[in-house]
Design a protein around this motif. Structure first.
Motif, short mmCIF file in Angstrom:
data_model
loop_
_atom_site.label_atom_id
_atom_site.label_comp_id
_atom_site.label_asym_id
_atom_site.label_seq_id
_atom_site.Cartn_x
_atom_site.Cartn_y
_atom_site.Cartn_z
N THR A 57 52.56 -48.25 51.45
CA THR A 57 53.14 -46.99 51.92
C THR A 57 53.95 -46.33 50.81
O THR A 57 53.81 -45.13 50.54
N ILE A 58 54.81 -47.09 50.13
CA ILE A 58 55.64 -46.53 49.07
C ILE A 58 54.78 -45.93 47.97
O ILE A 58 55.09 -44.88 47.40
N ASN A 59 53.65 -46.57 47.67
CA ASN A 59 52.80 -46.14 46.57
C ASN A 59 51.70 -45.17 46.98
O ASN A 59 50.78 -44.91 46.22
N GLY A 60 51.79 -44.64 48.21
CA GLY A 60 50.90 -43.55 48.60
C GLY A 60 49.52 -43.97 49.06
O GLY A 60 48.64 -43.12 49.19
N ASN A 61 49.32 -45.27 49.33
CA ASN A 61 48.02 -45.71 49.83
C ASN A 61 47.94 -45.65 51.37
O ASN A 61 46.86 -45.62 51.93
N LEU A 62 49.09 -45.66 52.01
CA LEU A 62 49.20 -45.49 53.46
C LEU A 62 50.17 -44.36 53.75
O LEU A 62 51.16 -44.19 53.03
N LYS A 63 49.93 -43.61 54.82
CA LYS A 63 50.80 -42.49 55.15
C LYS A 63 52.08 -42.95 55.83
O LYS A 63 53.11 -42.27 55.75
N ARG A 64 52.04 -44.10 56.50
CA ARG A 64 53.23 -44.58 57.20
C ARG A 64 53.27 -46.09 57.18
O ARG A 64 52.25 -46.75 56.98
N ASP A 65 54.45 -46.64 57.39
CA ASP A 65 54.64 -48.09 57.46
C ASP A 65 54.93 -48.46 58.90
O ASP A 65 56.02 -48.21 59.42
N SER A 66 53.94 -49.04 59.58
CA SER A 66 54.12 -49.44 60.97
C SER A 66 54.96 -50.70 61.11
O SER A 66 55.34 -51.09 62.21
N LYS A 67 55.21 -51.36 59.94
CA LYS A 67 56.01 -52.59 59.87
C LYS A 67 55.37 -53.76 60.60
O LYS A 67 56.03 -54.77 60.89
N LEU A 68 54.07 -53.65 60.88
CA LEU A 68 53.35 -54.76 61.52
C LEU A 68 52.93 -55.77 60.46
O LEU A 68 52.62 -55.42 59.33
N ASN A 69 52.89 -57.04 60.86
CA ASN A 69 52.46 -58.11 59.96
C ASN A 69 50.99 -58.47 60.17
O ASN A 69 50.55 -59.53 59.73
N ILE A 70 50.26 -57.59 60.83
CA ILE A 70 48.84 -57.83 61.12
C ILE A 70 47.98 -56.96 60.21
O ILE A 70 48.24 -55.77 60.03
#
Length: 531
Positions: free
Chosen positions: A245-258
């Motif tokens: 997320t920080i590096n722009g590969n995901l739009k959001r961090d769902s904070k899931l460990n899955i």
């Protein structure tokens, strides 16, 4: 009475016309400068060589800029540049401010005598430089800035890094003329600077902000035998998601460990941007790449901005060209500004590095012989012959005037087509029968030549508009029976480059492995005190 009225009207019209044309004359522009401004500039003073020499004796750390400063004044008949009737021109302040913000241009340099010049320019009048010294100082600051930002380090240092692509030439005097007319060119000048530079500069700003906000946390390592795959669940997966997320590969961090579908898309994007084989598997090597700190990524961006300074933008504006980026193992063929073909390549091993240079493709050879270099004959072929007396026959190799060559065929080491661009390194592009090697992530297998996965497609697209070489003729020429040469009607520029950071067409930063370990040396040069 009528005559008197008519006379008065004529007088009024005459005076109006005189006033109108006087205003027009005063506002006429000469090379972007109004005549009124030009007259103000003419009121400025002269600079002689003695004054220039005296200035550089007083400020010896700037002496290397003296020749270019002298050339600038010589072109202007030693007239002052930075003053008009009211004092310093506005651009002088703009330039001086930019020269003190070189970190925004990805540079680790500092203006010599900055503290002293700050006081002399902005403190009480008693501390100020003389008008002549202020004038020469600003011209020196201009050359200092232009050299750092628009040109980069000197050619000798560049060649120490193994870079032999011809670099651009800059006339600091002509550039100054353009800047005085259009100061915005100080911020962005794509006619002078390779546009990738500005894309990297934008990304540099983002990564500095990331660093300012604390960067990213260290991701727990996994063993070399372990792999993370979709539907797995662990603390490490949550850490990777946050990093993506920080590096722009995901739009959001769902904070899931899955490792879910959303994260799968982020992993694919990460792998595309970092030169990895595109699949969903995460290994220790990928995590090791993610754990490179923001500070190091910033340095990588900065040194690749420096590489951009060396490139003449005209190279990328050619109607047709081939460019290979060694760290990304990619070849791109462009024509009329459009990407016509992209192909994976593999390149020279660390002990036989593929060189960085430019040349011109002048011919395509179908079903080529491989004239085996004497170095390979001595180091490899003779050993094979000692171990197997039938080695030459088995590999379709013959002696020709004292030299060994492999005859055309599907198992020829050059495959079924090669592309010739004369150069002192003896390098060329060619096909290969070793197709499986393109499945590897780090493709350094050759003796220096560039093996192209889509070699046949490249030949077809280059010859697309050549009526003498329809596809049927190309297919026949590539049967491996007889060597056939096609001389190109127009030479095609080819540039073999080395970028470990590159902003793609989507505006995303891509980081590639420094396979020949050239970044460290460039960091030393760029961050040295006299860089």
């Amino acid at each position: 009475m009528k005559k008197k009225v008519l006379f008065i009207i004529i007088i009024v019209l005459t005076l109006s016309l005189i006033s109108f044309y006087r205003d027009r004359i005063e506002n006429l522009t000469i090379d972007g400068t109004s005549l009124a401004q030009s007259q103000q500039n003419k009121s400025a003073f002269n600079i002689d060589k003695t004054a220039i020499s005296s200035f550089f004796k007083q400020y010896p750390s700037l002496k290397k800029y003296q020749p270019d400063v002298t050339i600038i004044y010589k072109k202007r008949n030693f007239k002052s540049i930075w003053y008009n009737r009211t004092g310093l021109i506005e651009f002088a302040d703009v330039l001086y401010t930019k020269a003190n913000l070189l970190d925004e241009e990805g540079l680790n340099s500092r203006l010599p005598y900055k503290d002293k010049f700050d006081k002399l320019l902005y403190d009480k009048p008693i501390n100020k430089l003389s008008q002549i010294n202020t004038e020469i100082m600003l011209s020196t600051v201009y050359v200092f800035y232009a050299q750092k930002v628009f040109y980069g380090m000197d050619t000798k240092k560049i060649q120490e890094t193994g870079w032999f692509i011809p670099r651009k030439n800059i006339s600091y005097a002509n550039l100054l003329d353009s800047l005085l007319v259009n100061p915005e060119l100080l911020n962005r000048n794509e006619n002078l600077v390779f546009d990738q530079y500005y894309k990297l500069r934008d990304v540099l700003k983002k990564y500095r902000q990331i660093e300012k906000e604390g960067g990213w946390n260290y991701i727990d390592s996994i063993s070399q035998a372990e792999e993370l795959k979709p539907n797995d669940s662990s603390k490490v997966i949550g850490q990777i998601r946050h990093w993506l997320t920080i590096n722009g590969n995901l739009k959001r961090d769902s904070k899931l460990n899955i490792y879910d579908d959303e994260m799968m898309a982020g992993v694919l994007n990460f792998k595309k941007r970092n030169g990895f084989k595109v699949n969903y598997t995460i290994t220790y090597r990928h995590i090791r790449q993610m754990n490179i700190p923001a500070e190091e990524r910033i340095k990588t961006i900065m040194i690749n901005m420096e590489r951009c300074r060396w490139i003449d933008p005209k190279l990328a504006n050619a109607n047709e060209y081939v460019i290979i980026n060694i760290p990304s193992f990619k070849l791109v063929y462009k024509k009329n500004g459009k990407k016509e073909l992209e192909s994976n390549v593999f390149l020279g091993q660390v002990i036989t590095e593929t060189a960085v240079f430019s040349a011109n493709i002048n011919s395509i050879v179908f079903s080529p012989y491989w004239n085996i270099p004497k170095s390979i004959i001595e180091s490899e072929l003779k050993v094979q012959m000692d171990n197997d007396k039938d080695y030459l026959t088995k590999h379709n190799i013959e002696w020709n005037n004292g030299n060994a060559r492999q005859k055309p065929g599907i198992n020829n080491s050059l495959g079924l087509v090669k592309f010739i661009f004369p150069n002192p390194n003896g390098i060329y592009l060619h096909d290969t029968p070793a197709r499986n090697l393109f499945d590897m992530e780090y493709r350094t297998f050759s003796h220096g030549c560039i093996n192209v996965q889509k070699a046949k497609e490249l030949a077809i697209v280059i010859l697309k508009d050549n009526p003498d070489w329809p596809i049927d003729k190309i297919n026949n020429a590539m049967k491996g029976e007889k060597e056939t040469t096609c001389m190109l009607k127009h030479k095609i520029p080819i540039h073999i480059s080395y970028f470990t950071a590159w902003v793609n067409d989507s505006g995303e930063i891509c980081f590639y492995n420094d396979i020949y370990l050239r970044d460290d040396h460039l960091v030393e040069l760029l961050f040295s005190e006299d860089s």
